[in-house]
Design a protein around this motif. Sequence first.
Motif, PDB file in Angstrom:
ATOM      1  N   HIS A  91       0.834  -1.206   0.000  1.00 13.18           N
ATOM      2  CA  HIS A  91       0.000   0.000   0.000  1.00 13.18           C
ATOM      3  C   HIS A  91       0.866   1.252   0.000  1.00 13.18           C
ATOM      4  O   HIS A  91       0.613   2.192  -0.772  1.00 13.18           O
ATOM      5  CB  HIS A  91      -0.903  -0.022   1.239  1.00 13.18           C
ATOM      6  N   LEU A  92       1.895   1.283   0.832  1.00 12.49           N
ATOM      7  CA  LEU A  92       2.782   2.445   0.891  1.00 12.49           C
ATOM      8  C   LEU A  92       3.530   2.634  -0.431  1.00 12.49           C
ATOM      9  O   LEU A  92       3.733   3.768  -0.885  1.00 12.49           O
ATOM     10  CB  LEU A  92       3.770   2.288   2.047  1.00 12.49           C
TER      11      LEU A  92
ATOM     12  N   HIS B 212       2.226   4.830  -3.237  1.00 10.16           N
ATOM     13  CA  HIS B 212       2.222   6.289  -3.103  1.00 10.16           C
ATOM     14  C   HIS B 212       3.601   6.918  -3.281  1.00 10.16           C
ATOM     15  O   HIS B 212       3.710   8.059  -3.729  1.00 10.16           O
ATOM     16  CB  HIS B 212       1.680   6.684  -1.728  1.00 10.16           C
ATOM     17  N   THR B 213       4.648   6.182  -2.910  1.00 14.13           N
ATOM     18  CA  THR B 213       5.987   6.767  -2.942  1.00 14.13           C
ATOM     19  C   THR B 213       7.025   5.651  -2.933  1.00 14.13           C
ATOM     20  O   THR B 213       6.687   4.468  -2.856  1.00 14.13           O
ATOM     21  CB  THR B 213       6.194   7.696  -1.733  1.00 14.13           C
TER      22      THR B 213
ATOM     23  N   THR C 171       9.378   9.783   6.216  1.00 14.54           N
ATOM     24  CA  THR C 171       8.586   9.015   7.169  1.00 14.54           C
ATOM     25  C   THR C 171       9.276   7.687   7.452  1.00 14.54           C
ATOM     26  O   THR C 171       9.810   7.048   6.538  1.00 14.54           O
ATOM     27  CB  THR C 171       7.171   8.742   6.615  1.00 14.54           C
TER      28      THR C 171
ATOM     29  N   TYR D 171       8.319   4.011   8.928  1.00 15.31           N
ATOM     30  CA  TYR D 171       7.233   3.120   9.316  1.00 15.31           C
ATOM     31  C   TYR D 171       7.866   1.925  10.024  1.00 15.31           C
ATOM     32  O   TYR D 171       8.628   1.170   9.419  1.00 15.31           O
ATOM     33  CB  TYR D 171       6.442   2.662   8.094  1.00 15.31           C
TER      34      TYR D 171
ATOM     35  N   ALA E  49      -7.158   2.108   3.992  1.00 12.52           N
ATOM     36  CA  ALA E  49      -7.432   3.479   3.544  1.00 12.52           C
ATOM     37  C   ALA E  49      -7.099   4.531   4.599  1.00 12.52           C
ATOM     38  O   ALA E  49      -6.515   5.581   4.263  1.00 12.52           O
ATOM     39  CB  ALA E  49      -8.888   3.600   3.102  1.00 12.52           C
TER      40      ALA E  49
ATOM     41  N   LEU F  46      -4.766   4.616   6.579  1.00 14.77           N
ATOM     42  CA  LEU F  46      -3.315   4.749   6.700  1.00 14.77           C
ATOM     43  C   LEU F  46      -2.786   5.924   5.887  1.00 14.77           C
ATOM     44  O   LEU F  46      -1.768   6.536   6.263  1.00 14.77           O
ATOM     45  CB  LEU F  46      -2.656   3.445   6.238  1.00 14.77           C
ATOM     46  N   ASP F  47      -3.452   6.286   4.809  1.00 11.57           N
ATOM     47  CA  ASP F  47      -2.996   7.393   3.969  1.00 11.57           C
ATOM     48  C   ASP F  47      -2.935   8.697   4.760  1.00 11.57           C
ATOM     49  O   ASP F  47      -1.973   9.467   4.654  1.00 11.57           O
ATOM     50  CB  ASP F  47      -3.911   7.562   2.757  1.00 11.57           C
ATOM     51  N   THR F  48      -3.965   8.934   5.554  1.00 10.66           N
ATOM     52  CA  THR F  48      -3.994  10.155   6.371  1.00 10.66           C
ATOM     53  C   THR F  48      -2.923  10.119   7.440  1.00 10.66           C
ATOM     54  O   THR F  48      -2.272  11.128   7.728  1.00 10.66           O
ATOM     55  CB  THR F  48      -5.379  10.314   7.021  1.00 10.66           C
TER      56      THR F  48
ATOM     57  N   VAL G 115       0.009   8.526   7.397  1.00 14.98           N
ATOM     58  CA  VAL G 115       1.364   8.644   6.851  1.00 14.98           C
ATOM     59  C   VAL G 115       1.614  10.012   6.229  1.00 14.98           C
ATOM     60  O   VAL G 115       2.723  10.534   6.263  1.00 14.98           O
ATOM     61  CB  VAL G 115       1.611   7.526   5.816  1.00 14.98           C
ATOM     62  N   ALA G 116       0.581  10.639   5.690  1.00 11.04           N
ATOM     63  CA  ALA G 116       0.750  11.891   4.936  1.00 11.04           C
ATOM     64  C   ALA G 116       0.759  13.126   5.824  1.00 11.04           C
ATOM     65  O   ALA G 116       0.570  14.227   5.328  1.00 11.04           O
ATOM     66  CB  ALA G 116      -0.352  12.025   3.893  1.00 11.04           C
TER      67      ALA G 116
END
Length: 397
Positions: A29-30, A33-34, A108, A110, A383, A385-387, A389-390
């Motif tokens: 998932h991570l 995004h990046t 970040t 994790y 879902a 998790l996006d908030t 991590v960001a």
Amino acid sequence: MSDILFLAHRVPYPPDRGDKIRGFHVLQHLCGHTRVHLVAFADDARDLEAGPPAWLTGERKVLWRGKPRWRAVGEALLQHRPVSLTAFDDAGVRDAVADIMARHAIDTIYVFSGQMAQYLPPTLPQRVVMDFVDMDSAKFADYAAAARGPSRWMMAREAKMLQAFERSIAERVDASLFVSTAEAALFRTETGADRVMAIENGINTQVFDPAADFARADAPDEVIVFTGQMDYRPNIEAVTWFAQAILPQIRARRPQAHFAIVGRAPAQAVKALAKLPGVIVTGEVADVRGWLAAASVVVAPLRLARGIQNKVLEAMAMARPVVASVPAAEGIAHAGTIRVGADAAEIAGAVSALLADRDAAAALGQSARAQVQRRYSWAACLAPLDTVVAGGARQAA
């Protein structure tokens, strides 16, 4: 978003056991995004040989964890630290973390599992997400309550020291994650920590689908199945209890019933259970779905369980009727689609009733699959998790 550093106590691929399953899907998932860099341990030679997934585009450093337990215990006693930390204390991992952070713009970190939090830098300008998964100190407290003599003292020591460590880490990081709301609530109560939330485990219902392409196991017609890593203490205790205290009650009503213990690395205590009437110990299998599909009933009789049990979600997704203990069912929003027993007699009665009524068992299994499809897709579970991590980098203290 800049790069992410992902620290894991076990290389999270292939996703072939409980902790690796969550780690795999979070990492994937991570990576959507990046760029993510991975530093992880391996304790299985096959994990050292496994190539990374194509979507893992950052650097990958996997180091062997071969420290014997006696050495970890000795270091823990000498250093006044928990064994859970000294067992994973490794200079090579520390160097790998420092090297990646020196050469890449890490925004970040994790941290997957509490053991890896010891590798956080002393100062943290980066955002840090601490995925404890379960509250390990509570697990050792439960072990201590059931132990005697020196083992009781050692487990109580581990619980106390590990909880102090967990509390200190929660104070430093931006978010502490747990696999269930119950586990997150317990952590808040026991430590007083804030910024604590649940990110639940999901299940891939396209892979775990009774209509998928896999080989069905050559199993008895009436078979009760347990799946799991069979050198893990809660699993060992669960199958021992079931084979010795529950299965005889079932076979008194259903003499043809068998109990299959399916999973890699069975401990000697597990192998010995194969001598009991009706007990099968398979060891590692190529595809657990074959045994789940063959199961008349799947059981999860764990007396010590934390968070969400992947084995239960997998059986539900495979449309199998499930009978679980209260601890094994606690973290799952099953909406009555599994049977739950509080003791040996209740579990035996629930299993026997399902074996006797195949239509009811099939209907229960179908409702269980529908529930996980509604509630436990990985996309929905991850879902939030996006908030988390960001949130961006924070100012150094």
